[in-house]
Design a protein around this motif. Structure first.
Motif, mmCIF file in Angstrom:
data_model
loop_
_atom_site.group_PDB
_atom_site.id
_atom_site.type_symbol
_atom_site.label_atom_id
_atom_site.label_comp_id
_atom_site.label_asym_id
_atom_site.label_seq_id
_atom_site.Cartn_x
_atom_site.Cartn_y
_atom_site.Cartn_z
ATOM 1 N N LYS A 1 27.810 45.806 38.711
ATOM 2 C CA LYS A 1 26.810 45.491 39.726
ATOM 3 C C LYS A 1 26.312 46.765 40.421
ATOM 4 O O LYS A 1 25.123 46.946 40.619
ATOM 5 C CB LYS A 1 27.442 44.534 40.744
ATOM 6 N N CYS A 2 27.251 47.630 40.795
ATOM 7 C CA CYS A 2 26.885 48.818 41.584
ATOM 8 C C CYS A 2 26.623 50.042 40.709
ATOM 9 O O CYS A 2 26.122 51.049 41.206
ATOM 10 C CB CYS A 2 27.983 49.150 42.585
ATOM 11 N N ASN A 3 27.008 49.978 39.447
ATOM 12 C CA ASN A 3 26.852 51.103 38.535
ATOM 13 C C ASN A 3 27.573 52.367 39.018
ATOM 14 O O ASN A 3 27.097 53.487 38.834
ATOM 15 C CB ASN A 3 25.363 51.390 38.298
ATOM 16 N N VAL B 1 31.817 53.721 40.733
ATOM 17 C CA VAL B 1 33.183 53.343 41.059
ATOM 18 C C VAL B 1 33.183 52.872 42.516
ATOM 19 O O VAL B 1 33.405 53.641 43.435
ATOM 20 C CB VAL B 1 34.150 54.530 40.860
ATOM 21 N N CYS B 2 32.898 51.593 42.711
ATOM 22 C CA CYS B 2 32.739 51.045 44.061
ATOM 23 C C CYS B 2 34.092 50.545 44.585
ATOM 24 O O CYS B 2 35.116 50.648 43.913
ATOM 25 C CB CYS B 2 31.720 49.905 44.054
ATOM 26 N N ASN B 3 34.104 49.989 45.783
ATOM 27 C CA ASN B 3 35.340 49.458 46.379
ATOM 28 C C ASN B 3 36.098 48.537 45.432
ATOM 29 O O ASN B 3 37.314 48.612 45.302
ATOM 30 C CB ASN B 3 35.016 48.649 47.632
ATOM 31 N N ALA C 1 33.673 42.615 47.736
ATOM 32 C CA ALA C 1 33.925 43.852 48.479
ATOM 33 C C ALA C 1 33.171 45.069 47.950
ATOM 34 O O ALA C 1 33.487 46.187 48.278
ATOM 35 C CB ALA C 1 35.422 44.145 48.477
ATOM 36 N N HIS C 2 32.134 44.829 47.138
ATOM 37 C CA HIS C 2 31.462 45.964 46.481
ATOM 38 C C HIS C 2 31.084 47.048 47.482
ATOM 39 O O HIS C 2 31.399 48.206 47.314
ATOM 40 C CB HIS C 2 30.212 45.501 45.735
ATOM 41 N N ASP C 3 30.339 46.647 48.521
ATOM 42 C CA ASP C 3 30.010 47.673 49.501
ATOM 43 C C ASP C 3 30.534 47.354 50.895
ATOM 44 O O ASP C 3 30.289 48.096 51.832
ATOM 45 C CB ASP C 3 28.509 47.981 49.540
HETATM 46 ZN ZN LIG Z 1 30.538 47.128 42.777
#
Ligand SMILES: [Zn+2]
Ligand SMILES: [Zn+2]
Length: 270
Positions: free
Chosen positions: A155-157, A159-161, A191-193
């Protein structure tokens, strides 16, 4: 004998990072031509500060430690987690004539490049796409080549949370599969961002001063406690851990209905 002078890049017209990588080619080898070519290709394509972050390196196996089996992967077989002593490339330091690095001891995932005999440039290139790949290493015992990488969130492309949470799934368990799954789901999907939307497994000994407050129709006995660590705030790359806030905050404890399950899950203070 031809003396090659790798002093100026044909593209940049100065000694760019691509040239600096090239000068170092003689100092490392993976022992496999295709892997060498692949790593070199990514390094030769790194002309700018930002491109350096996409360059791969040959990572000697002894720069990795705490190597733990995580799971079996359909495509790659056994998957491992490790810590990488040096951390990833940041920028060239002209004074030290060396690379500056960041995120020392960072978590990385190791995936076996299945059949060393069939490793081709195209294969590695294709395989690397869904991940943030830092380099390639070789287990000296099994001789397996392994990609050193992190999962990139679809989704975030990056290394997100959620990816940081995923790295530590092997470090905790509630002892109950459903609860593990439930907590993991909040960590992976919500929790992505915003890390505050994730639940975590809280060992009971991180709570103190547990006091009975009231009886509740739905949950039975309700308690108040203080939580030593406090809630998650944001990921700290330097410490490779979560920063927290509100240490020793008051929390409420409610029993999950099934009495076999004691909740020590974080329930927001009202
Ligand atoms: Zn993400
Ligand atoms: Zn250049």
């Amino acid at each position: 004998m031809v003396v090659l002078d790798f002093s100026e890049c044909g593209k940049c017209n100065y000694t760019c990072t691509s040239i600096l990588f090239q000068r170092n080619f003689k100092n490392w080898t993976s022992g496999n031509n295709d892997i060498n070519k692949f790593i070199q290709h990514t390094q030769l394509s790194a002309h700018t500060y930002y491109e350096v972050k996409s360059a791969l390196e040959w990572i000697p196996y002894d720069r990795l430690y705490d190597i733990k089996y995580i799971e079996e992967d359909d495509e790659f077989g056994k998957v491992y987690r490790a810590n990488w002593i040096d951390g990833r490339l940041n920028k060239w330091n002209g004074k030290n004539q060396n690379w500056e690095r960041e995120d020392q001891n960072m978590f990385v995932i190791l995936k076996i490049l299945n059949n060393p005999a069939s490793i081709s440039f195209e294969f590695i290139y294709k395989t690397a796409v869904p991940y943030k790949v830092y380099g390639i290493t070789q287990d000296p015992e099994t001789k397996n080549y392994m990609m050193v990488l992190n999962y990139k969130c679809k989704k975030c492309n990056k290394v997100c949370n959620s990816m940081h949470f995923q790295q530590t799934f092997i470090d905790w368990t509630s002892g109950n599969n459903d609860i593990d799954k439930f907590i993991q789901d909040t960590q992976l999907s919500d929790a992505h961002d915003d890390v505050k939307k994730a639940l975590e497994w809280i060992p009971y000994d991180r709570l103190y001063d547990v006091k009975y407050i009231t009886k509740n129709d739905e949950f039975g006995k309700v308690y108040r406690a203080n939580w030593i660590d406090g809630r998650l705030n944001e990921w700290n790359d330097k410490n490779q851990n979560w920063e927290r806030e509100d240490q020793n905050m008051f929390v409420i404890l409610k029993n999950l209905n099934n009495p076999a399950i004691v909740t020590s899950k974080y329930i927001d203070k009202v």
